[in-house]
Design an enzyme around this catalytic site. Structure first.
Site, PDB file in Angstrom:
ATOM      1  CB  CYS A 199      -5.838  -0.815  -4.548  1.00 53.44           C
ATOM      2  SG  CYS A 199      -5.965   0.984  -4.658  1.00 53.44           S
ATOM      3  CB  SER A 200      -6.864  -0.204   0.268  1.00 54.60           C
ATOM      4  OG  SER A 200      -5.795   0.671  -0.041  1.00 54.60           O
ATOM      5  CB  ALA A 201      -7.598   4.611  -0.929  1.00 52.70           C
ATOM      6  N   GLY A 202      -8.411   2.940  -3.745  1.00 49.96           N
ATOM      7  CA  GLY A 202      -8.787   3.083  -5.147  1.00 49.96           C
ATOM      8  C   GLY A 202      -8.127   4.242  -5.858  1.00 49.96           C
ATOM      9  CB  VAL A 203      -6.414   7.112  -5.146  1.00 51.31           C
ATOM     10  CG1 VAL A 203      -7.838   7.605  -5.108  1.00 51.31           C
ATOM     11  CG2 VAL A 203      -5.886   6.893  -3.733  1.00 51.31           C
ATOM     12  N   GLY A 204      -4.065   5.040  -5.355  1.00 46.55           N
ATOM     13  CA  GLY A 204      -2.622   4.873  -5.527  1.00 46.55           C
ATOM     14  C   GLY A 204      -2.272   3.736  -6.464  1.00 46.55           C
ATOM     15  CD  GLN A 215      -2.209   7.168  -1.786  1.00 46.03           C
ATOM     16  OE1 GLN A 215      -2.018   5.988  -2.066  1.00 46.03           O
ATOM     17  NE2 GLN A 215      -2.903   7.517  -0.721  1.00 46.03           N
ATOM     18  CG  ASP A 267      -1.940   1.104   1.200  1.00 49.01           C
ATOM     19  OD1 ASP A 267      -2.252   1.581   0.092  1.00 49.01           O
ATOM     20  OD2 ASP A 267      -2.436   1.486   2.279  1.00 49.01           O
TER      21      ASP A 267
END
Length: 256
Positions: A102-107, A146, A68
């Site tokens: 992914c988790s936040a959907g950005v990085g 990110q 992450d």
């Protein structure tokens, strides 16, 4: 004083690695089969909504070796994974959108989407522009890619992938020869010994020019893709930030 830490679930595991069915509210998820790759798991899943007679088949790609807010250890693995996804998408009818998260959907999601998009452009003979791609992605979702490390990694992956493709590009008769079809290269036209000597000198000069041009392009590419040079290209020269170990300033990439 002891402080209990709460384990944060970044993304719920909504599918099963093993064949079987799980229920999530009105949605039934059935794992049909699974393929294990070096850094990923490819699963065929069937989705069905309750009281619906039909289901939808989904090919699910799970790339696990990506920390992450970071990048994979080396470009080769992500390039192979992304190119496999690209080729798979090329074979599918346009039934619906591809979902990436992914988790936040950005990085990690932003890095993968940018790389996949740029690969698709290159495969169609269109010159890639990493910065323009990131700016366009951020028009649709904030913070896509990110940090600076992920931004630089897109360049590194794209260079690795293009170099691999260029190394396999050969004259067509050589490609056929590698398939044991044994074609002959074009026969030279009859000419005198004087013209032959002149032709050899011209060909030698052309080979030297191509070699020097290739070496110069490689040096230019390495200079351009150096992280310090990439960092300078994120801002106009008159507004370069002061040197700092904090890469969060990357998020100042203009949104337009």
């Amino acid at each position: 004083m002891q402080i209990d830490t709460l384990a944060l679930v970044l993304c719920e595991k909504y599918w099963s690695f093993e064949p079987g069915t799980v229920q999530h509210g009105r949605i039934q998820v059935t794992t049909v089969n699974r393929q294990q790759g070096p850094d990923c798991i490819i699963t065929t899943i069937k989705l069905r909504q309750r009281d619906c007679p039909t289901d939808r088949t989904v090919t699910h790609y799970y790339y696990s070796s990506w920390p992450d807010q970071g990048v994979p250890k080396e470009p080769a693995s992500l390039c192979a994974f992304t190119d496999h996804v690209r080729q798979h998408l090329e074979t599918l009818p346009r039934l619906g959108p591809t979902v990436v998260h992914c988790s936040a959907g950005v990085g990690r999601s932003g890095t993968f989407v940018a790389l996949l998009w740029l690969m698709q452009l290159c495969a169609r003979g269109i010159r890639p522009d990493v910065r323009a791609a990131v700016e366009d992605l951020r028009l649709h979702r904030m913070w896509m890619i990110q940090n600076l490390q992920q931004y630089v990694f897109v360049y590194q992956c794209l260079r690795h992938w293009l170099n691999a493709r260029m190394s396999t590009t050969r004259p067509i008769w050589q490609q056929l020869q590698s398939l044991n079809l044994k074609p002959s290269p074009p026969k030279p036209e009859p000419h005198s010994s004087a013209s032959a000597s002149k032709g050899n000198k011209v060909r030698k000069k052309h080979r030297q020019h191509r070699r020097s041009t290739s070496e110069q392009e490689q040096i230019t590419s390495q200079h351009f893709l150096h992280p310090s040079n990439l960092f300078k290209k994120l801002w106009p020269s008159s507004t370069l930030p002061k040197k700092s170990s904090n890469t969060s300033a990357f998020t100042q990439l203009p949104y337009r």
